[in-house]
Design a protein around this motif. Structure first.
Motif, PDB file in Angstrom:
ATOM      1  N   THR A 106      48.226  69.938   3.245  1.00 31.47           N
ATOM      2  CA  THR A 106      47.267  69.444   2.259  1.00 31.47           C
ATOM      3  C   THR A 106      45.942  69.201   2.983  1.00 31.47           C
ATOM      4  N   VAL A 107      44.967  68.649   2.282  1.00 28.56           N
ATOM      5  CA  VAL A 107      43.660  68.425   2.906  1.00 28.56           C
ATOM      6  C   VAL A 107      43.771  67.334   3.973  1.00 28.56           C
ATOM      7  N   ALA A 108      43.345  67.657   5.195  1.00 30.90           N
ATOM      8  CA  ALA A 108      43.284  66.716   6.317  1.00 30.90           C
ATOM      9  C   ALA A 108      44.658  66.177   6.708  1.00 30.90           C
ATOM     10  N   GLY A 109      45.707  66.972   6.498  1.00 31.33           N
ATOM     11  CA  GLY A 109      47.006  66.507   6.932  1.00 31.33           C
ATOM     12  C   GLY A 109      48.146  67.406   6.483  1.00 31.33           C
ATOM     13  N   VAL A 110      49.343  67.056   6.946  1.00 31.73           N
ATOM     14  CA  VAL A 110      50.547  67.835   6.645  1.00 31.73           C
ATOM     15  C   VAL A 110      51.709  66.874   6.408  1.00 31.73           C
ATOM     16  N   TYR A 111      52.423  67.066   5.293  1.00 28.26           N
ATOM     17  CA  TYR A 111      53.650  66.310   5.023  1.00 28.26           C
ATOM     18  C   TYR A 111      54.810  66.981   5.755  1.00 28.26           C
ATOM     19  N   PHE A 112      55.753  66.172   6.221  1.00 21.55           N
ATOM     20  CA  PHE A 112      56.971  66.729   6.799  1.00 21.55           C
ATOM     21  C   PHE A 112      58.103  65.725   6.634  1.00 21.55           C
ATOM     22  N   SER A 113      59.324  66.213   6.784  1.00 15.29           N
ATOM     23  CA  SER A 113      60.501  65.354   6.659  1.00 15.29           C
ATOM     24  C   SER A 113      61.315  65.403   7.938  1.00 15.29           C
ATOM     25  N   GLY A 114      62.057  64.349   8.170  1.00 13.76           N
ATOM     26  CA  GLY A 114      62.934  64.256   9.329  1.00 13.76           C
ATOM     27  C   GLY A 114      63.417  62.841   9.492  1.00 13.76           C
ATOM     28  N   ASP A 115      64.277  62.620  10.484  1.00 15.62           N
ATOM     29  CA  ASP A 115      64.699  61.245  10.745  1.00 15.62           C
ATOM     30  C   ASP A 115      63.642  60.562  11.615  1.00 15.62           C
ATOM     31  N   ILE A 116      63.861  59.296  11.916  1.00 15.44           N
ATOM     32  CA  ILE A 116      62.865  58.540  12.664  1.00 15.44           C
ATOM     33  C   ILE A 116      62.664  59.105  14.064  1.00 15.44           C
ATOM     34  N   LYS A 117      63.726  59.675  14.642  1.00 21.10           N
ATOM     35  CA  LYS A 117      63.585  60.263  15.970  1.00 21.10           C
ATOM     36  C   LYS A 117      62.631  61.451  15.927  1.00 21.10           C
ATOM     37  N   LYS A 118      62.681  62.211  14.836  1.00 21.10           N
ATOM     38  CA  LYS A 118      61.747  63.338  14.705  1.00 21.10           C
ATOM     39  C   LYS A 118      60.303  62.820  14.602  1.00 21.10           C
ATOM     40  N   ALA A 119      60.118  61.713  13.900  1.00 17.92           N
ATOM     41  CA  ALA A 119      58.776  61.138  13.806  1.00 17.92           C
ATOM     42  C   ALA A 119      58.297  60.678  15.178  1.00 17.92           C
ATOM     43  N   TYR A 120      59.202  60.048  15.963  1.00 15.35           N
ATOM     44  CA  TYR A 120      58.859  59.671  17.341  1.00 15.35           C
ATOM     45  C   TYR A 120      58.422  60.909  18.139  1.00 15.35           C
ATOM     46  N   GLU A 121      59.185  61.988  17.977  1.00 14.98           N
ATOM     47  CA  GLU A 121      58.909  63.211  18.740  1.00 14.98           C
ATOM     48  C   GLU A 121      57.531  63.772  18.383  1.00 14.98           C
ATOM     49  N   VAL A 122      57.185  63.714  17.089  1.00 14.10           N
ATOM     50  CA  VAL A 122      55.858  64.180  16.673  1.00 14.10           C
ATOM     51  C   VAL A 122      54.769  63.321  17.307  1.00 14.10           C
TER      52      VAL A 122
END
Length: 737
Positions: free
Chosen positions: A34-50
């Protein structure tokens, strides 16, 4: 927190597609741009990794709720329903980032306060305690966005923006954010091509491109150096998952640094930012791999210590904001393009600029252009393949001679005009061997050799600024006619000059600038017979220097040709010295000194027009203003308070000046003793002052200056093209006894 959750990664506008690809590569699911960003899904560990590995994101947000909210009470109700104790201890601190508005909520601070009140009341009601608000480094950062009648409340996992890697404490005046620098490198294909490909940045500033390039090549996670992330303070933080991710990143870093990294080097003319780059490189842990050094743009060549058949130039040149700066930047971009064409054939280049029009000055056609934003500044990334077929050619066909024809098509000149034409051709023949020896492309051809044709004729050969078009232009200045010559007679003679010059020099009439003195209400004034746009300047060569001249807008061209020998003498003597140029005009002598290896130059003049011109002269030669400073000041007043020491000074005041910008009238005959004394006070031990002026009646007060060693070098500073006028100037070399 192992369930799949939706997250939102923000980024600068223009990077969305790159961030989407990066998140996919990191294993994120349900990725949507989307504008100025990207949505994504995952568990909290995936968010940490990002958070740990994203080179492009600014923030990673975890939305908690999205509901309809029309009033302030709605904001409070939605926020109050969230279980905040999962993310904050009662004794912790919080901050609310709020954006958006509607009919009832018109103030972002008011919206932030309503949500803060809901969080505080939640803790007070449940625990009897309440968290405090912290404007800096809070334990919990809440992100709230009101849009189209809906309020989205979420958590900021990062704290400080992810572009803050932790290595950059020192920076230049206008540093790129680290994630934008990484995006430019990725767009340029860095890391995908041959690992032996070199990377050079000729204007590296604080070294951001270099460090980000090294991190990509060595597989170093951008978040490893950060002091921490906001999620680490949550009561529900998964410490084991985070520790595992960090250990994996550390292992990848060790393996990456064990490999031989590509050649990555940076240069900058400003020693201060080079020092800052060295500090940042050391802090990032790349001091054994990356090299930076102080180097002017004109010295930018392919390194010779190892074979580099191909590579990429990545740089973010300055682009200027004011008119004078932008004009100077045009020369800088042209010089960069020239360095690329002459030294780096077969390489690629990525040039990021906040003024895309400047990219057109480089003389190389961009293969691709990407629109990006540097903060709020709309910018472009220009991608080049440095190959001959992409060089922009703009060489004009030779211009034929001007002809005045009779009915039979034969050239007809008056006897006087033919006589002048013969003299011009004779003078040109005499100067031919001297011009070949000296390399002079600008010279005086005629100087009132025949009294009845009282004018000076100068020839300038060079390239039209901003193009590859070669031109010969001629500057004709009429001397003041004697009062014995009536106006009608003087006008007739000038018409003969107009007729003879184009034919004698084989140029079109529009390439001749005639400046004619005429009596106007009792005052002698120049009448400019030809007007040309300010943009049509001629780039000429003098020794190693390129200098801009303008034969159309001003009384003088921007280059006093009679001082050519003195400027070249200064170039030969300037290596390692501090040079001061007083009454600097367009700073041609300062350019020569800098190209001769001067440690530092300072050019002083009261005219902003000439200083802007000087700035362009410096930029055209790849010389920075950090080491070649320009100062707007009345030299007479400036000398009275100056204290800095110099090794070489040029003092070339006008004969007379009563400018409104000056505190007093300048009369060189009256004031030369004080000017010389004050200039000599600024000379360091062993220093040299060159004093010159063009007042024909001038007499040096040797008695008042008897405390100095004075050598008259006038003859030695008058070249062959001025041999007919030995009084064009007087010049002395002055040193301490």
């Amino acid at each position: 927190m192992t369930a799949e959750t939706q997250f939102f990664a923000t980024c600068p506008k223009g990077l969305e597609s790159l961030l989407l690809d990066e998140l996919k590569a990191l294993g994120a699911q349900e990725v949507r741009e989307t504008v100025a960003g990207v949505y994504f899904s995952g568990d909290i560990k995936k968010a940490y990794e990002v958070c740990l590995w994203s080179r492009l994101a600014n923030k990673v947000l975890m939305p908690l709720v999205q509901e309809r909210a029309d009033t302030a009470d709605d904001l409070y109700r939605v926020a109050r329903a969230i279980d905040w104790q999962q993310y904050l201890k009662p004794s912790g601190t919080l901050m609310v980032d709020f954006s958006g508005e509607n009919r009832n909520i018109r103030n972002t601070q008011f919206g932030a306060v309503k949500i803060k009140d809901a969080v505080v009341d939640c803790f007070r009601d449940d625990t009897g305690e309440r968290p405090d608000v912290a404007k800096r480094d809070p334990d919990l950062r809440i992100n709230a966005r009101l849009s189209r009648g809906n309020i989205t409340i979420g958590l900021d996992l990062c704290g400080e923006s992810l572009h803050r890697r932790g290595y950059r404490k020192s920076q230049g005046e206008a540093p790129l954010k680290e994630n934008l620098a990484a995006a430019i490198l990725i767009r340029a294909g860095w890391g995908k091509a041959d690992h032996n490909e070199a990377l050079l940045d000729p204007m590296c500033g604080s070294g951001t491109f270099l460090i980000e390039a090294a991190m990509i090549s060595a597989d170093v996670a951008p978040g490893l150096m950060r002091s921490g992330f906001a999620f680490q303070r949550w009561p529900t933080h998964d410490t084991n998952a985070w520790q595992e991710l960090r250990e994996q990143a550390q292992s990848r870093k060790r393996h990456g640094l064990e490999r031989e990294l590509p050649e990555i080097r940076g240069y900058d003319a400003n020693l201060g930012v080079i020092r800052a780059a060295e500090e940042n490189i050391t802090r990032a842990g790349f001091d054994d791999w990356l090299r930076v050094s102080r180097k002017e743009l004109r010295e930018f060549v392919k390194p010779t210590h190892k074979a580099m058949p191909h590579g990429i130039i990545v740089t973010n040149p300055p682009y200027g904001e004011r008119l004078g700066e932008i004009e100077a930047m045009k020369s800088l971009y042209r010089h960069l393009g020239e360095r690329m064409r002459e030294e780096f054939t077969g390489w690629r280049a990525a040039v990021f600029t906040g003024n895309p029009e400047l990219g057109k000055q480089m003389g190389v056609r961009a293969q691709k252009k990407y629109k990006l934003f540097n903060g709020t500044i709309a910018s472009e990334l220009l991608m080049f393949a440095i190959e001959p077929e992409y060089t922009v050619q703009n060489r004009a066909a030779p211009v034929g001679p001007s002809e005045q024809l009779n009915e039979q098509g034969e050239v007809v000149l008056s006897n006087g005009a033919q006589m002048l034409l013969n003299r011009l051709q004779k003078n040109a023949k005499k100067l031919k061997s001297w011009r070949k020896r000296s390399g002079a492309t600008c010279y005086r051809l005629y100087d009132a050799d025949m009294p009845e044709y009282a004018c000076a004729i100068d020839v300038y050969e060079g390239v039209v600024d901003g193009t590859n078009t070669i031109r010969r232009q001629v500057h004709v200045q009429e001397y003041q006619p004697p009062r014995s010559i009536d106006e009608k007679g003087a006008a007739e003679r000038f018409k003969e000059i107009e007729a003879a010059v184009p034919i004698a020099l084989d140029v079109a009439p529009e390439s001749v600038s005639f400046k004619q003195r005429r009596r106007n209400r009792g005052v002698m004034q120049y009448e400019k017979l030809h007007e040309k746009p300010m943009g049509e300047l001629l780039q000429v060569q003098e020794g190693n220097a390129r200098l801009l001249v303008n034969l159309w807008q001003y009384l003088d061209s921007g280059l006093f040709l009679d001082h050519r020998p003195l400027r070249l003498r200064i170039a030969a003597e300037a290596k390692g010295k501090r040079f001061l140029n007083l009454f600097c005009y367009t700073a041609a002598a300062s350019v020569q000194a800098a190209l001769g290896g001067a440690r530092f130059t300072l050019s002083v003049d009261m005219s902003q027009t000439y200083l802007n011109w000087a700035s362009r002269n410096l930029a055209m030669n790849g010389l920075s203003e950090s080491r070649n400073r320009l100062e707007k000041a009345d030299c007479v007043a400036w000398l009275k308070s100056a204290e800095q020491k110099f090794d070489l000074i040029m003092l070339d005041p006008p004969s007379f000046s009563n400018s409104k910008k000056m505190l007093d009238v300048l009369d060189v005959q009256r004031d030369h003793v004080s000017l010389i004394h004050q200039s000599m006070n600024l000379l360091d031990e062993g220093g040299v002052l060159y004093f010159s002026n063009n007042l024909r009646s001038f007499k040096l007060d040797e008695e008042a200056l008897s405390g100095y060693q004075i050598e008259d070098i006038s003859k030695a500073t008058i070249d062959q093209d001025y041999s007919r006028n030995q009084k064009i100037h007087q010049c002395w070399r002055i040193t301490a006894l």
